[in-house]
Scaffold this active site. Structure first.
Site, PDB file in Angstrom:
ATOM      1  N   GLY A  15       0.789  -1.228   0.000  1.00 61.92           N
ATOM      2  CA  GLY A  15       0.000   0.000   0.000  1.00 61.92           C
ATOM      3  C   GLY A  15       0.821   1.278   0.000  1.00 61.92           C
ATOM      4  O   GLY A  15       0.264   2.371  -0.132  1.00 61.92           O
ATOM      5  N   HIS A  24      13.570  15.310   0.223  1.00 60.01           N
ATOM      6  CA  HIS A  24      12.992  15.683   1.526  1.00 60.01           C
ATOM      7  C   HIS A  24      13.871  15.322   2.722  1.00 60.01           C
ATOM      8  O   HIS A  24      13.645  15.834   3.824  1.00 60.01           O
ATOM      9  CB  HIS A  24      11.622  15.022   1.711  1.00 60.01           C
ATOM     10  CG  HIS A  24      10.586  15.473   0.740  1.00 60.01           C
ATOM     11  ND1 HIS A  24      10.271  16.805   0.554  1.00 60.01           N
ATOM     12  CD2 HIS A  24       9.784  14.772  -0.119  1.00 60.01           C
ATOM     13  CE1 HIS A  24       9.322  16.899  -0.369  1.00 60.01           C
ATOM     14  NE2 HIS A  24       9.018  15.684  -0.798  1.00 60.01           N
ATOM     15  N   ASP A  65       9.531  18.719  -9.138  1.00 61.66           N
ATOM     16  CA  ASP A  65       8.645  17.805  -8.418  1.00 61.66           C
ATOM     17  C   ASP A  65       7.442  18.624  -7.938  1.00 61.66           C
ATOM     18  O   ASP A  65       7.555  19.828  -7.723  1.00 61.66           O
ATOM     19  CB  ASP A  65       9.443  17.273  -7.212  1.00 61.66           C
ATOM     20  CG  ASP A  65       8.821  16.089  -6.513  1.00 61.66           C
ATOM     21  OD1 ASP A  65       7.763  16.277  -5.886  1.00 61.66           O
ATOM     22  OD2 ASP A  65       9.398  14.985  -6.548  1.00 61.66           O
ATOM     23  N   HIS A  92       6.180  18.507  -5.058  1.00 65.52           N
ATOM     24  CA  HIS A  92       6.438  18.864  -3.661  1.00 65.52           C
ATOM     25  C   HIS A  92       7.650  19.793  -3.555  1.00 65.52           C
ATOM     26  O   HIS A  92       8.605  19.657  -4.311  1.00 65.52           O
ATOM     27  CB  HIS A  92       6.684  17.604  -2.826  1.00 65.52           C
ATOM     28  CG  HIS A  92       5.538  16.646  -2.837  1.00 65.52           C
ATOM     29  ND1 HIS A  92       5.481  15.554  -3.691  1.00 65.52           N
ATOM     30  CD2 HIS A  92       4.397  16.623  -2.110  1.00 65.52           C
ATOM     31  CE1 HIS A  92       4.352  14.903  -3.486  1.00 65.52           C
ATOM     32  NE2 HIS A  92       3.673  15.525  -2.535  1.00 65.52           N
ATOM     33  N   ARG A 115      -0.842   9.658  -8.784  1.00 64.83           N
ATOM     34  CA  ARG A 115      -1.593   9.132  -7.635  1.00 64.83           C
ATOM     35  C   ARG A 115      -1.621  10.111  -6.455  1.00 64.83           C
ATOM     36  O   ARG A 115      -2.615  10.193  -5.734  1.00 64.83           O
ATOM     37  CB  ARG A 115      -0.958   7.802  -7.215  1.00 64.83           C
ATOM     38  CG  ARG A 115      -1.609   7.123  -6.031  1.00 64.83           C
ATOM     39  CD  ARG A 115      -0.936   5.782  -5.767  1.00 64.83           C
ATOM     40  NE  ARG A 115      -1.317   5.236  -4.475  1.00 64.83           N
ATOM     41  CZ  ARG A 115      -0.794   4.149  -3.938  1.00 64.83           C
ATOM     42  NH1 ARG A 115       0.136   3.474  -4.602  1.00 64.83           N
ATOM     43  NH2 ARG A 115      -1.180   3.718  -2.759  1.00 64.83           N
TER      44      ARG A 115
END
Length: 482
Positions: free
Chosen positions: A27, A141, A176, A178, A270
């Protein structure tokens, strides 16, 4: 700064076949398998013939602690799914466990990702390539002592630190969806690295990257953030990216560029909410490439994995200045790309919440900040530290033909376009082999010789003079990180 169009540049590419085996867990949206899909697709497009492919070394703890804290890296080396209960306090301290889970081979995964990016930087520093590509990198990150946003070790920061040994100013660009918070944080107070990030802002991870975040101390105005809203399309993105990057290049005048090509900014991702096509995303690569600077291209986010593979394959082709057909070639993961089996994707009908007025307002604010920069800060010349990784091994023609080579060495032997046909089989002899490779390698046309005046000369150890060896050990006078 001079721009060139359609200039063929030497490209090297880093990939390890094991990278697709790592699994964040059921997941979890981050799937290293996408790197294997990308590699397989670009192989079947025949792009391997046009670039040098290397298997990265596994970066060690010493390399990682050039930025990360010792105790954090020691923790990453030690933690495993079967001993997590012994590390519960440290897991909390280092933000490992939810978004950044513990999985089998976690540290090895970090070693491969980081190894490819650092090795790419070394290649660029030695001027052995013009563009280096590591799709397993770009994990923007990760912090000095903390995992974040599916990222554990910040390969980008480590690669930039390597580039700074030879380059006075390095530009980092992040497309990106983010914000590239980990990279910005690492270089927030220096004027030798400018970070530029185009990202979704407002109730969205990681929550940083405000227009007003501009750097601090010596680094004031060297952090550039373009906050965006949902649904930005190709036309709007190009209308902001090109003028902002042109101004950045003019004012900062970098001598090397790192481009993080996170593909979660594509339509249909997604976790994303932008509406870029692969062509729109790749226009950024094309534009940055046109400045003709040493360039490191990295991966990053991307969670609709069939589109990640499409995007990074196409962007590899852009780096190589090669047109590839929209019809996908048959490959090991062909069924993933149905029902259309095409390379390019269409945008959705989502609303672009970035109005022209909003985009223009942000652009003008950024231009005001960029005008505050002193033109291209000077850096004192110093003796440079040694490279992070040792020299590549020598000419394969000097090797003992009866001795079996390692898989790692084998992976580095890439057929140039003129050396082999599309098939894995050559005439009656069947499969390609090392001796055929060597024969083909020695055959050079007059054309090639004209194009490559600095052809490598075969020199044996006996022919090397002591003076040359001493010279090779000499300390080059170059820049050092201030």
């Amino acid at each position: 700064m001079a721009q060139t169009q359609g200039t063929k540049r030497k490209v090297c590419y880093y990939y390890d076949g094991d990278v697709g085996n790592y699994y964040y867990g059921q997941g979890h949206p981050m799937k290293p398998h996408r790197i294997r899909m990308t590699h397989n697709l670009l192989l079947n497009y025949g792009l391997y013939r046009k670039m040098e492919i290397y298997r990265p070394h596994k970066a060690n703890a010493e390399e990682m602690t050039k930025y990360h804290s010792d105790d954090y890296i020691k923790f990453l080396r030690s933690i495993r799914p079967d001993n997590m209960s012994e590390y519960s306090k440290q897991m909390q301290r280092f933000n490992v466990g939810e978004d950044c889970p513990v999985f089998d081979g976690l540290f090895e995964f970090c070693q491969l990702s980081t190894g490819g990016s650092v090795a790419s930087a070394v290649k660029l520093n030695k001027q052995q390539t013009d563009i280096a590509v590591n799709w397993a990198g770009g994990l923007h990150h990760a912090k000095k002592s903390e995992a974040s946003g599916f990222c554990y070790v910040n390969d980008i920061v480590l690669a930039i630190l390597e580039l700074l040994k030879y380059h006075q100013r390095v530009l980092y660009i992040d497309i990106d969806i983010h914000h590239g918070d980990g990279v910005e944080e690492a270089f927030y107070t220096t004027d030798r690295v400018m970070t530029v990030s185009f990202h979704k802002y407002g109730e969205y991870f990681p929550g940083t990257g405000d227009l007003r975040d501009i750097g601090a101390g010596k680094g004031k105005y060297y952090a550039v953030n373009y906050p965006l809203r949902d649904g930005i399309d190709d036309e709007s993105y190009e209308a902001i990216f090109k003028p902002v990057m042109s101004k950045v290049m003019e004012m900062f005048q970098p001598s090397a560029v790192v481009l993080q090509c996170g593909s979660d900014s594509l339509s249909g991702d997604r976790l994303g909410c932008f509406n870029l096509t692969i062509k729109g995303h790749a226009k950024c690569v094309e534009f940055v490439k046109s400045f003709n600077l040493p360039m490191l291209m990295l991966g990053g986010g991307g969670y609709t994995i069939r589109n990640v593979a499409r995007c990074w394959t196409y962007e590899t082709a852009v780096a190589l200045d090669t047109e590839i057909p929209n019809e996908l070639p048959y490959n090991d993961y062909f069924e993933y790309f149905g029902p259309d089996f095409k390379l390019h994707i269409s945008p959705s009908n989502m609303t672009n919440q970035n109005t022209n007025e909003y985009l223009e307002k942000i652009k003008q604010r950024l231009f005001e900040n960029l005008r505050m920069l002193p033109h291209a800060p000077g850096v004192q010349m110093q003796a440079i530290p040694e490279d992070a990784i040792p020299e590549e091994s020598g000419d394969e023609d000097e090797e003992d033909p009866d001795k079996r080579i390692s898989i790692c060495s084998s992976d580095k032997r890439i057929a140039c376009e003129e050396e082999f046909s599309d098939s894995d089989e050559e005439g009656e002899g069947g499969r390609k082999n090392s001796s055929n490779f060597k024969k083909a390698k020695r055959v050079k046309t007059e054309d090639e010789k004209e194009k490559d005046p600095e052809e490598k000369k075969e020199v044996t150890e006996e022919e090397k003079t002591k003076e040359e060896k001493q010279e090779a050990k000499g300390v080059k006078e170059e820049v050092k990180l201030a």
